[in-house]
Write an enzyme that holds these catalytic residues in place. Structure first.
Site, PDB file in Angstrom:
ATOM      1  N   TYR A 184       3.097  -7.025  17.078  1.00  0.00           N
ATOM      2  CA  TYR A 184       3.365  -6.145  15.937  1.00  0.00           C
ATOM      3  C   TYR A 184       4.023  -4.847  16.416  1.00  0.00           C
ATOM      4  CZ  TYR A 184       2.729  -2.539  12.453  1.00  0.00           C
ATOM      5  OH  TYR A 184       2.963  -1.480  11.602  1.00  0.00           O
ATOM      6  N   ASP A 196      -7.952  -0.651  21.956  1.00  0.00           N
ATOM      7  CA  ASP A 196      -7.991   0.671  21.314  1.00  0.00           C
ATOM      8  C   ASP A 196      -7.649   1.767  22.309  1.00  0.00           C
ATOM      9  OD1 ASP A 196      -8.533   0.260  18.641  1.00  0.00           O
ATOM     10  OD2 ASP A 196     -10.716   0.264  18.891  1.00  0.00           O
ATOM     11  N   ASN A 212      -8.985  -2.280   9.534  1.00  0.00           N
ATOM     12  CA  ASN A 212      -8.891  -0.821   9.637  1.00  0.00           C
ATOM     13  C   ASN A 212     -10.184  -0.148   9.202  1.00  0.00           C
ATOM     14  OD1 ASN A 212      -5.691  -1.554   8.658  1.00  0.00           O
ATOM     15  ND2 ASN A 212      -6.045  -0.473  10.557  1.00  0.00           N
ATOM     16  N   PHE A 215       1.155   7.859  11.371  1.00  0.00           N
ATOM     17  CA  PHE A 215      -0.102   7.803  12.113  1.00  0.00           C
ATOM     18  C   PHE A 215      -1.060   6.924  11.282  1.00  0.00           C
ATOM     19  CE2 PHE A 215       0.360  10.178  16.080  1.00  0.00           C
ATOM     20  CZ  PHE A 215       1.728  10.350  15.993  1.00  0.00           C
ATOM     21  N   PHE A 258       9.896  -0.948   3.703  1.00  0.00           N
ATOM     22  CA  PHE A 258       8.482  -1.113   4.060  1.00  0.00           C
ATOM     23  C   PHE A 258       8.131  -2.564   4.427  1.00  0.00           C
ATOM     24  CE2 PHE A 258       8.224   2.462   0.963  1.00  0.00           C
ATOM     25  CZ  PHE A 258       7.572   3.392   1.745  1.00  0.00           C
ATOM     26  N   TYR A 294       0.820  -1.219   0.000  1.00  0.00           N
ATOM     27  CA  TYR A 294       0.000   0.000   0.000  1.00  0.00           C
ATOM     28  C   TYR A 294       0.858   1.275   0.000  1.00  0.00           C
ATOM     29  CZ  TYR A 294      -3.386   3.369   2.009  1.00  0.00           C
ATOM     30  OH  TYR A 294      -4.181   4.451   2.272  1.00  0.00           O
ATOM     31  N   ILE A 295       1.660   1.465   1.037  1.00  0.00           N
ATOM     32  CA  ILE A 295       2.436   2.710   1.119  1.00  0.00           C
ATOM     33  C   ILE A 295       3.621   2.646   0.143  1.00  0.00           C
ATOM     34  CG2 ILE A 295       3.629   4.293   2.677  1.00  0.00           C
ATOM     35  CD1 ILE A 295       2.093   2.847   5.011  1.00  0.00           C
ATOM     36  N   LYS A 298       8.076  -3.061  15.880  1.00  0.00           N
ATOM     37  CA  LYS A 298       8.470  -1.706  15.456  1.00  0.00           C
ATOM     38  C   LYS A 298       9.438  -1.107  16.475  1.00  0.00           C
ATOM     39  CE  LYS A 298       6.346  -1.747  11.636  1.00  0.00           C
ATOM     40  NZ  LYS A 298       7.094  -1.823  10.406  1.00  0.00           N
ATOM     41  N   ARG A 325     -13.595  -2.006  21.021  1.00  0.00           N
ATOM     42  CA  ARG A 325     -12.668  -3.051  20.580  1.00  0.00           C
ATOM     43  C   ARG A 325     -11.507  -3.078  21.574  1.00  0.00           C
ATOM     44  NH1 ARG A 325      -9.831  -2.350  14.688  1.00  0.00           N
ATOM     45  NH2 ARG A 325      -8.788  -0.622  15.757  1.00  0.00           N
ATOM     46  N   SER A 332       5.836   3.308  13.438  1.00  0.00           N
ATOM     47  CA  SER A 332       4.398   3.516  13.642  1.00  0.00           C
ATOM     48  C   SER A 332       4.153   4.321  14.901  1.00  0.00           C
ATOM     49  CB  SER A 332       3.740   2.145  13.764  1.00  0.00           C
ATOM     50  OG  SER A 332       2.421   2.272  14.215  1.00  0.00           O
TER      51      SER A 332
HETATM   52  P1  NAD Z   1       1.409  -3.642   3.041  1.00  0.00           P
HETATM   53  O1  NAD Z   1       1.160  -4.976   3.632  1.00  0.00           O
HETATM   54  O2  NAD Z   1       0.453  -3.122   2.034  1.00  0.00           O
HETATM   55  O3  NAD Z   1       2.867  -3.601   2.390  1.00  0.00           O
HETATM   56  C1  NAD Z   1       3.939  -4.374   2.884  1.00  0.00           C
HETATM   57  C2  NAD Z   1       4.567  -5.068   1.685  1.00  0.00           C
HETATM   58  O4  NAD Z   1       5.659  -5.851   2.160  1.00  0.00           O
HETATM   59  C3  NAD Z   1       3.592  -6.028   0.985  1.00  0.00           C
HETATM   60  O5  NAD Z   1       3.623  -5.811  -0.402  1.00  0.00           O
HETATM   61  C4  NAD Z   1       4.118  -7.418   1.337  1.00  0.00           C
HETATM   62  O6  NAD Z   1       3.878  -8.358   0.325  1.00  0.00           O
HETATM   63  C5  NAD Z   1       5.602  -7.119   1.530  1.00  0.00           C
HETATM   64  N1  NAD Z   1       6.276  -8.076   2.396  1.00  0.00           N
HETATM   65  C6  NAD Z   1       5.876  -8.525   3.622  1.00  0.00           C
HETATM   66  N2  NAD Z   1       6.765  -9.418   4.076  1.00  0.00           N
HETATM   67  C7  NAD Z   1       7.740  -9.516   3.149  1.00  0.00           C
HETATM   68  C8  NAD Z   1       8.923 -10.307   3.049  1.00  0.00           C
HETATM   69  N3  NAD Z   1       9.275 -11.167   3.991  1.00  0.00           N
HETATM   70  N4  NAD Z   1       9.700 -10.158   1.956  1.00  0.00           N
HETATM   71  C9  NAD Z   1       9.353  -9.286   0.968  1.00  0.00           C
HETATM   72  N5  NAD Z   1       8.245  -8.554   0.998  1.00  0.00           N
HETATM   73  C10 NAD Z   1       7.451  -8.659   2.086  1.00  0.00           C
HETATM   74  O7  NAD Z   1       1.581  -2.614   4.247  1.00  0.00           O
HETATM   75  P2  NAD Z   1       1.662  -1.035   4.231  1.00  0.00           P
HETATM   76  O8  NAD Z   1       0.429  -0.504   4.832  1.00  0.00           O
HETATM   77  O9  NAD Z   1       2.117  -0.554   2.921  1.00  0.00           O
HETATM   78  O10 NAD Z   1       2.814  -0.827   5.301  1.00  0.00           O
HETATM   79  C11 NAD Z   1       4.156  -0.627   4.932  1.00  0.00           C
HETATM   80  C12 NAD Z   1       4.997  -0.486   6.177  1.00  0.00           C
HETATM   81  O11 NAD Z   1       4.487   0.585   6.960  1.00  0.00           O
HETATM   82  C13 NAD Z   1       4.988  -1.707   7.081  1.00  0.00           C
HETATM   83  O12 NAD Z   1       6.281  -1.841   7.639  1.00  0.00           O
HETATM   84  C14 NAD Z   1       3.981  -1.339   8.156  1.00  0.00           C
HETATM   85  O13 NAD Z   1       4.242  -2.009   9.362  1.00  0.00           O
HETATM   86  C15 NAD Z   1       4.240   0.142   8.289  1.00  0.00           C
HETATM   87  N6  NAD Z   1       3.097   0.891   8.824  1.00  0.00           N
HETATM   88  C16 NAD Z   1       1.877   0.776   8.222  1.00  0.00           C
HETATM   89  C17 NAD Z   1       0.786   1.464   8.739  1.00  0.00           C
HETATM   90  C18 NAD Z   1      -0.587   1.321   8.144  1.00  0.00           C
HETATM   91  O14 NAD Z   1      -1.570   1.586   8.841  1.00  0.00           O
HETATM   92  N7  NAD Z   1      -0.727   0.927   6.880  1.00  0.00           N
HETATM   93  C19 NAD Z   1       0.965   2.295   9.868  1.00  0.00           C
HETATM   94  C20 NAD Z   1       2.230   2.394  10.438  1.00  0.00           C
HETATM   95  C21 NAD Z   1       3.292   1.687   9.912  1.00  0.00           C
HETATM   96  C1  WQD Z   2      -9.265   3.453  13.813  1.00  0.00           C
HETATM   97  C2  WQD Z   2     -10.487   3.703  14.686  1.00  0.00           C
HETATM   98  C3  WQD Z   2     -11.322   1.755  15.834  1.00  0.00           C
HETATM   99  C4  WQD Z   2     -12.683  -0.492  12.383  1.00  0.00           C
HETATM  100  C5  WQD Z   2      -4.042   0.476  13.481  1.00  0.00           C
HETATM  101  C6  WQD Z   2      -2.857  -0.197  14.125  1.00  0.00           C
HETATM  102  C7  WQD Z   2      -1.699   0.740  14.202  1.00  0.00           C
HETATM  103  C8  WQD Z   2      -1.387   1.330  12.833  1.00  0.00           C
HETATM  104  C9  WQD Z   2      -2.598   1.860  12.149  1.00  0.00           C
HETATM  105  C10 WQD Z   2       0.396   0.088  11.814  1.00  0.00           C
HETATM  106  C11 WQD Z   2     -10.418   2.955  16.036  1.00  0.00           C
HETATM  107  C12 WQD Z   2     -12.337   2.283  14.842  1.00  0.00           C
HETATM  108  C13 WQD Z   2     -12.136   0.498  13.178  1.00  0.00           C
HETATM  109  C14 WQD Z   2     -14.080  -0.733  12.438  1.00  0.00           C
HETATM  110  C15 WQD Z   2     -14.292   1.027  14.071  1.00  0.00           C
HETATM  111  N1  WQD Z   2      -0.826   0.350  11.948  1.00  0.00           N
HETATM  112  N2  WQD Z   2     -12.931   1.238  14.000  1.00  0.00           N
HETATM  113  N3  WQD Z   2     -14.829   0.046  13.293  1.00  0.00           N
HETATM  114  O1  WQD Z   2      -6.446   1.012  15.518  1.00  0.00           O
HETATM  115  O2  WQD Z   2      -5.805   3.424  15.070  1.00  0.00           O
HETATM  116  O3  WQD Z   2      -4.385   1.624  14.230  1.00  0.00           O
HETATM  117  O4  WQD Z   2      -3.651   0.899  12.176  1.00  0.00           O
HETATM  118  O5  WQD Z   2       1.348   0.446  12.418  1.00  0.00           O
HETATM  119  O6  WQD Z   2      -0.616   0.034  14.705  1.00  0.00           O
HETATM  120  O7  WQD Z   2      -3.233  -0.599  15.427  1.00  0.00           O
HETATM  121  O8  WQD Z   2      -6.595   2.015  13.181  1.00  0.00           O
HETATM  122  O9  WQD Z   2      -8.229   1.866  11.349  1.00  0.00           O
HETATM  123  O10 WQD Z   2      -8.020  -0.078  12.972  1.00  0.00           O
HETATM  124  O11 WQD Z   2      -9.041   2.052  13.746  1.00  0.00           O
HETATM  125  O12 WQD Z   2     -15.010   1.694  14.809  1.00  0.00           O
HETATM  126  O13 WQD Z   2     -14.609  -1.622  11.783  1.00  0.00           O
HETATM  127  O14 WQD Z   2     -11.641   3.179  14.014  1.00  0.00           O
HETATM  128  O15 WQD Z   2     -11.939   1.299  16.999  1.00  0.00           O
HETATM  129  O16 WQD Z   2     -10.982   3.777  17.003  1.00  0.00           O
HETATM  130  P1  WQD Z   2      -5.858   2.019  14.627  1.00  0.00           P
HETATM  131  P2  WQD Z   2      -7.984   1.383  12.736  1.00  0.00           P
END
Ligand code: NAD
Ligand code: WQD
Length: 340
Positions: free
Chosen positions: A149, A297, A198, A177, A81, A11-12, A153, A294, A125
């Site tokens: 998880y 949270d 999410n 965030f 990532f 995604y990112i 981090k 949940r 994160s």
């Molecule tokens: P994502 O799952 O969409 O992307 C992660 C990518 O890494 C995927 O394409 C997956 O196939 C690849 N991957 C996983 N394990 C692998 C491995 N062993 N070898 C090679 N590729 C591998 O997730 P995202 O939302 O894009 O997140 C990217 C990064 O940002 C992650 O480290 C995640 O923990 C961090 N992050 C995400 C969020 C969020 O809410 N999306 C928030 C904070 C931090």
């Molecule tokens: C947001 C708000 C839920 C789903 C998570 C990870 C965090 C980070 C980002 C990676 C909360 C509420 C959600 C639903 C709801 N990821 N909600 N109904 O929990 O802030 O963070 O993703 O690092 O580590 O924990 O994000 O999108 O799950 O929830 O009411 O069906 O929405 O309770 O208040 P969160 P979220």
């Protein structure tokens, strides 16, 4: 400048590859498609008009990763990532998370050291802060992790700090965030496998009819409307911050060789505000109900972003309305993309 992006079809990562290519960087992507789809590569090419140089490599496979990096010694910086990110799954299967997120990072750092690659941008994160009083700045204390998880981090940040102190490594840890939204083209976006955890993908999947009803997890929190507050940041804004981080490292703008930045908007939005914004922007009535809280949270969090603005020269440009619009456009286009 040649940049290695691990997890670059995620995604990112995919949005960051687009911004890197548009900014003229040479990009090499590795991924194992554990949580992404090969069609993403073609869709990035459609957006940028540039081919994505890609290798299917699992970062847990130390031998393949080392071979790959040794063939690409001219990489100037790595944006890391690749990781597993489902909080609930990490509670059920912690070893998977420690092996992939921590083990994979160790393999990567070893391969970088062997080949003299000195710059890394790491995906951390806001979860490292736990429950803190917002706005949360980078100097807020790191709290005991609420999940394996979250702990991966924290551990990776510590490993990176130690390795930075012990070697020529320069590190930027970016604490995201809540990333939401999708590219304006609706060619790339978030691809949750199975039932989303999410909020925003759950909203869009409910609106399109993939899910019957969205449950709002609690409206008895100590917030103005009783629902939790988060800092929702558009994924394209987030992607652009990675370019700034690469520039920060390569232009040696840093005061310390290990730096941490929050990436958020600085503004909190409640779950109900997100739903209302979605309904307003899309003119779609969302089927939702109020349910119990949940577990795990936190009540509210949003970022203090002054450091990123001052030192990286970055701040967000998009608002919650744009997040909802692009997330919805992406959801509507998703099915046709996966078939083609
Ligand atoms: P994502 O799952 O969409 O992307 C992660 C990518 O890494 C995927 O394409 C997956 O196939 C690849 N991957 C996983 N394990 C692998 C491995 N062993 N070898 C090679 N590729 C591998 O997730 P995202 O939302 O894009 O997140 C990217 C990064 O940002 C992650 O480290 C995640 O923990 C961090 N992050 C995400 C969020 C969020 O809410 N999306 C928030 C904070 C931090
Ligand atoms: C947001 C708000 C839920 C789903 C998570 C990870 C965090 C980070 C980002 C990676 C909360 C509420 C959600 C639903 C709801 N990821 N909600 N109904 O929990 O802030 O963070 O993703 O690092 O580590 O924990 O994000 O999108 O799950 O929830 O009411 O069906 O929405 O309770 O208040 P969160 P979220």
């Amino acid at each position: 400048m040649k940049i290695l992006v691990t997890g670059g079809t995620g995604y990112i990562g995919s949005h960051t590859v687009v911004e890197l290519q548009n900014a003229g960087y040479e990009v090499v992507v590795i991924d194992n498609f554990d949580n992404s789809h090969p069609s993403v590569l073609l869709n990035i090419e459609k957006i940028t008009g540039k081919k994505v140089v890609f290798e299917n490599i699992d970062i847990r496979d130390k031998k393949s990763l080392r071979e790959f990096v040794s063939k690409n010694k001219d990489i100037n910086a790595v944006i890391h990532f690749a990781a597993s990110k489902a909080v609930g799954e990490s509670v059920e299967n912690p070893l998977k998370y420690y092996e992939n997120n921590v083990g994979g990072t160790l393999n990567l750092l070893e391969a970088m050291q062997e080949n003299g690659i000195e710059n890394i941008v790491f995906s951390s994160s806001c979860t490292v802060y736990g429950e803190a009083t917002p706005p949360v700045n980078e100097d807020a204390p790191i709290m005991l992790a609420q999940s394996p998880y979250g702990n991966t981090k924290q551990i990776c940040e510590e490993v990176l700090l130690d390795q930075t102190n012990a070697s020529n490594l320069k590190t930027v840890s970016l604490r995201y965030f809540n990333p939401v939204g999708a590219h304006d083209s609706a060619l790339i976006g978030e691809l949750p496998l199975g039932i989303p955890n999410n909020l925003v993908p759950y909203i869009t999947q409910t609106a399109i009819g993939k899910r019957e009803i969205l449950t709002v997890f609690g409206n008895d929190y100590n917030t103005p409307d009783g629902t939790c507050i988060r800092d929702f940041i558009h994924v394209v804004d987030l992607a652009k911050a990675h370019i700034k981080a690469v520039e920060y490292l390569s232009n040696k703008k840093y005061k310390s060789s290990y730096s941490v930045f929050n990436l958020g908007t600085g503004k909190g939005s409640s779950v109900l505000e997100v739903i209302q914004t979605f309904e307003k922007v899309t003119q779609v009535k969302l089927n939702y109900k109020i349910g119990p809280r949940r577990g795990g949270d936190i009540t509210q969090i949003y970022a203090g972003c002054e450091k990123a603005e001052k030192e990286l020269g970055w701040k967000t440009e998009r608002d919650l309305e744009n997040c909802m619009k692009t997330a919805w456009d992406w959801e509507k286009k998703l099915e046709s993309l996966l078939i083609s």
